[in-house]
Design a protein around this motif. Structure first.
Motif, PDB file in Angstrom:
ATOM      1  N   ARG A 112       0.840  -1.202   0.000  1.00  0.00           N
ATOM      2  CA  ARG A 112       0.000   0.000   0.000  1.00  0.00           C
ATOM      3  C   ARG A 112       0.871   1.246   0.000  1.00  0.00           C
ATOM      4  O   ARG A 112       0.593   2.210  -0.714  1.00  0.00           O
ATOM      5  CB  ARG A 112      -0.896   0.015   1.244  1.00  0.00           C
ATOM      6  CG  ARG A 112      -2.006  -0.994   1.191  1.00  0.00           C
ATOM      7  CD  ARG A 112      -3.011  -0.717   2.288  1.00  0.00           C
ATOM      8  NE  ARG A 112      -4.075  -1.709   2.250  1.00  0.00           N
ATOM      9  CZ  ARG A 112      -5.257  -1.557   2.833  1.00  0.00           C
ATOM     10  NH1 ARG A 112      -5.510  -0.456   3.509  1.00  0.00           N
ATOM     11  NH2 ARG A 112      -6.166  -2.498   2.766  1.00  0.00           N
ATOM     12  N   PHE A 113       1.916   1.200   0.828  1.00  0.00           N
ATOM     13  CA  PHE A 113       2.817   2.345   0.898  1.00  0.00           C
ATOM     14  C   PHE A 113       3.423   2.655  -0.468  1.00  0.00           C
ATOM     15  O   PHE A 113       3.478   3.803  -0.912  1.00  0.00           O
ATOM     16  CB  PHE A 113       3.927   2.050   1.929  1.00  0.00           C
ATOM     17  CG  PHE A 113       5.027   3.064   1.944  1.00  0.00           C
ATOM     18  CD1 PHE A 113       4.827   4.305   2.517  1.00  0.00           C
ATOM     19  CD2 PHE A 113       6.260   2.780   1.370  1.00  0.00           C
ATOM     20  CE1 PHE A 113       5.836   5.254   2.523  1.00  0.00           C
ATOM     21  CE2 PHE A 113       7.268   3.722   1.373  1.00  0.00           C
ATOM     22  CZ  PHE A 113       7.054   4.960   1.952  1.00  0.00           C
ATOM     23  N   MET A 145       2.241   1.867  -3.403  1.00  0.00           N
ATOM     24  CA  MET A 145       1.236   2.371  -4.330  1.00  0.00           C
ATOM     25  C   MET A 145       1.056   3.879  -4.132  1.00  0.00           C
ATOM     26  O   MET A 145       0.894   4.636  -5.087  1.00  0.00           O
ATOM     27  CB  MET A 145      -0.105   1.658  -4.124  1.00  0.00           C
ATOM     28  CG  MET A 145      -0.112   0.178  -4.500  1.00  0.00           C
ATOM     29  SD  MET A 145       0.469  -0.159  -6.170  1.00  0.00           S
ATOM     30  CE  MET A 145      -0.870   0.529  -7.143  1.00  0.00           C
ATOM     31  N   VAL A 146       1.097   4.300  -2.867  1.00  0.00           N
ATOM     32  CA  VAL A 146       0.978   5.732  -2.582  1.00  0.00           C
ATOM     33  C   VAL A 146       2.176   6.474  -3.181  1.00  0.00           C
ATOM     34  O   VAL A 146       2.028   7.521  -3.808  1.00  0.00           O
ATOM     35  CB  VAL A 146       0.895   5.987  -1.058  1.00  0.00           C
ATOM     36  CG1 VAL A 146       0.951   7.477  -0.754  1.00  0.00           C
ATOM     37  CG2 VAL A 146      -0.377   5.384  -0.495  1.00  0.00           C
ATOM     38  N   GLN A 181       3.983   5.669  -5.715  1.00  0.00           N
ATOM     39  CA  GLN A 181       3.878   5.758  -7.167  1.00  0.00           C
ATOM     40  C   GLN A 181       2.764   6.700  -7.599  1.00  0.00           C
ATOM     41  O   GLN A 181       2.857   7.361  -8.630  1.00  0.00           O
ATOM     42  CB  GLN A 181       3.661   4.361  -7.757  1.00  0.00           C
ATOM     43  CG  GLN A 181       4.922   3.521  -7.648  1.00  0.00           C
ATOM     44  CD  GLN A 181       4.697   2.057  -7.960  1.00  0.00           C
ATOM     45  OE1 GLN A 181       4.617   1.665  -9.109  1.00  0.00           O
ATOM     46  NE2 GLN A 181       4.577   1.246  -6.926  1.00  0.00           N
ATOM     47  N   GLY A 182       1.722   6.774  -6.778  1.00  0.00           N
ATOM     48  CA  GLY A 182       0.670   7.742  -7.050  1.00  0.00           C
ATOM     49  C   GLY A 182       1.204   9.162  -6.954  1.00  0.00           C
ATOM     50  O   GLY A 182       0.881  10.023  -7.775  1.00  0.00           O
TER      51      GLY A 182
END
Lengths: 341, 255
Positions: free
Chosen positions: A186-187, A189-190, A192-193
């Motif tokens: 999750r971290f 993904m954030v 890369q977002g």
């Protein structure tokens, strides 16, 4: 052809196996120099892997990453100078110092973006550089020699070059696994977002600053550990390891190898250090038939060749070495498909 | 209109000498679709930006579900159930369509300091993301990179991301912008279906869509509200026709 056997995967596997078997080659040929060179490659690859976490995945263009190499290295060297030789103290200290420095730099620099962020990270690294130059007790500009390598109370003996190489290699592999897990979590993904569209991340509910700061500290800490390794490798630290051009080298490794890819930084470190090592001799050899007297001198201008080469990669191979391998794999898959159709 | 979900009072915003929002007051009731119309430069997008928190207002107060949110940053407002879509497509183009929506879901699923587990295999994130894609009519493109989508699909993805957090209120900034007639009609149908579940503040240029969808319409000119009411009232309002369409002589606003 199964999907697992793409050129990209084969080359990556060959690289990893090659790295693991290198000491065997050294033992067979007696080419000790290769062991020294590859130890350096592995350590700097680890630093590049750490930079890739924030630069490649997080889009944070830190231009001061070499500072952590220096901080980690100096922590080990200073502790050693003061009589603390245990790696159990030196290495955690190196990690802690780098983490704290990254926390401070990140807390200030990550409030800015773009050029300002680059300049602030650069400024902090130069500050560390001048700080090290000014520490008269620890050699100042001349640097500081390690009396002995970090000791691990009979667990491993780092003075054995092969053992030390494997310690570095294991830590490199561990860093890659860490980055792999992080970037898919999750971290990650954030992160890369944020690289992709930070404004939108805020709009959909992310306090982006704290995630960027966390990534920044993880990257700095990891690089600090590779700094501890490099001090042990060269038995010496000096301010020059923090100079801004060293940070530039790390960026080149990441870009050359492929930003935001797992193994790209390893390819990049390998390619850059190989070029640095062998390009001068190669140029000399190429010039010798034309101008025997100037051949040695010509080798000194190896950066004239390296520059355009990097330019070529940036312009024509956007994804770096890993990107080239990937498009090669894709082309192979397409050809395979065409044959079936 | 007793049950106000969003209440704006005396909102003002200046950019140098330009007054973008001028003492604006507005109430959006729970469950309604409230459209904001106005000519170019009326301050519609500025209003959305202030409501979602990207822009600070100079003065005034914004209350959402009874709570003063004027000083809250965008991410906090989003977590409270106020979601926005962007006029100019603002996506994570290098990620897949499903990743885009999953990120929006994740934003509302507690903090993201999870460092080890593969987020792409977490059903708690993927299932709601797929559901939101379904609602926006994009399930067929879940695995494409967002960059590969058409403009119309980008608008749908915008909507899916806004929906992903199960918001109480959607701020939609020109969801029809740049869509062809067919895609527009599809978007209108989508919004009509959504209307029952979520309160919507819609900024839109497409009058046909606005009059087809809106329960109430507020007309903005130079940052000021010149009229607010049901579609029929707005259609009949001479001031609106003059200011907005500049054709007070004609019989009615053509819809």
């Amino acid at each position: 052809m199964t999907r697992a056997l793409t050129p990209r995967n084969l080359v990556t596997a060959a690289l990893l196996i090659g790295l693991a078997l290198l000491p065997l080659y050294v033992a067979l040929t007696g080419d000790r120099f290769m062991l020294t060179l590859f130890t350096r490659i592995v350590i700097l690859a680890m630093a590049a892997v750490s930079l890739n976490l924030i630069l490649g995945y997080g889009g944070m263009m830190s231009f001061g990453h070499a500072a952590y190499l220096g901080l980690g290295g100096y922590t080990v060297a200073i502790l050693s100078f003061e009589g603390v030789h245990s790696g159990f103290i030196q290495w955690p200290a190196a990690i802690a110092v780098s983490a704290l420095f990254a926390l401070a730099v990140g807390a200030l620099s990550l409030r800015t973006r773009g050029v300002y962020f680059i300049m602030i990270t650069l400024a902090f690294a130069q500050m560390a550089y001048y700080l090290a130059s000014g520490m008269a007790r620890y050699g100042g500009d001349d640097g500081l020699s390690l009396e002995a390598r970090s000791t691990f109370a009979g667990l491993v003996n780092l003075s054995n070059k092969t053992t030390f190489y494997y310690v570095c290699l294991i830590l490199l592999f561990a860093s890659i696994v860490l980055v792999w897990r992080l970037t898919n979590s999750r971290f990650g993904m954030v992160l890369q977002g944020v690289r992709s569209n930070e404004t939108r991340m805020g709009a959909i509910g992310y306090p982006t600053f704290r995630y960027k700061l966390t990534g920044f500290v993880i990257a700095g800490t990891l690089c600090g550990l590779s700094g501890a390794l490099i001090a042990n490798h060269t038995d010496f630290v000096s301010p020059s390891m923090m100079f801004w051009t060293r940070s530039g080298d790390l960026i080149v490794m990441v870009v050359l190898g492929g930003m935001g890819t797992l193994f790209g930084p390893v390819f990049g470190a390998l390619a850059l250090l190989f070029l640095e090592q062998f390009l001068p001799a190669l140029i000399s050899a190429a010039v010798r038939p034309i101008n025997p007297a100037g051949a040695a001198k010509a080798g000194e201008y190896w950066q004239l060749v390296l520059g355009p080469l990097l330019l070529f990669v940036v312009l024509f191979a956007r994804g770096g070495i890993d990107g080239m391998l990937r498009s090669l794999s894709r082309r192979g898959a397409d050809a395979e498909k065409a044959r079936h159709d | 209109m007793t049950d106000a979900l969003l209440n704006v009072e005396g909102l003002s915003k200046r950019f140098g000498g330009i007054v973008a929002t001028d003492d604006l007051s507005l109430t959006v009731a729970r469950g309604e679709l409230h459209a904001i119309i106005g000519p170019n430069g009326a301050g519609k997008t500025t209003l959305i930006a202030q409501l979602s928190g990207q822009l600070r207002c100079d003065s005034g107060r914004i209350r959402f579900a009874g709570e003063d949110i004027t000083a809250l940053p965008p991410h906090t407002r989003s977590l409270k159930g106020l979601a926005r879509s962007f006029q100019i497509t603002s996506l994570f183009l290098d990620l897949s369509v499903l990743d885009n929506v999953a990120l929006a879901v994740q934003a509302h699923a507690g903090h993201s300091f999870h460092f080890w587990r593969d987020a792409r295999t977490e059903e708690a994130l993927r299932a709601p993301a797929r559901a939101a894609l379904e609602r926006a009519g994009l399930s067929g493109r879940a695995d494409s990179p967002a960059a590969a989508l058409s403009h119309g699909e980008h608008r749908q993805l915008e909507l899916a991301m806004a929906l992903a957090g199960n918001p109480r209120m959607l701020l939609l900034d020109e969801p029809m912008a740049g869509l062809g007639p067919e895609e527009s009609a599809r978007m209108v149908a989508k919004l009509r279906a959504l209307k029952n579940d979520v309160t919507i503040l819609l900024v839109e240029h497409d009058m046909e869509a606005v009059f087809a969808l809106a329960d109430r319409i507020t007309v903005l000119v130079y940052g000021r509200v010149i009229a607010s009411g049901a579609p029929d009232e707005i259609r009949a309002n001479a001031q609106v026709r003059e200011a907005y369409l500049g054709d007070a002589d004609k019989g009615s606003v053509h819809v």
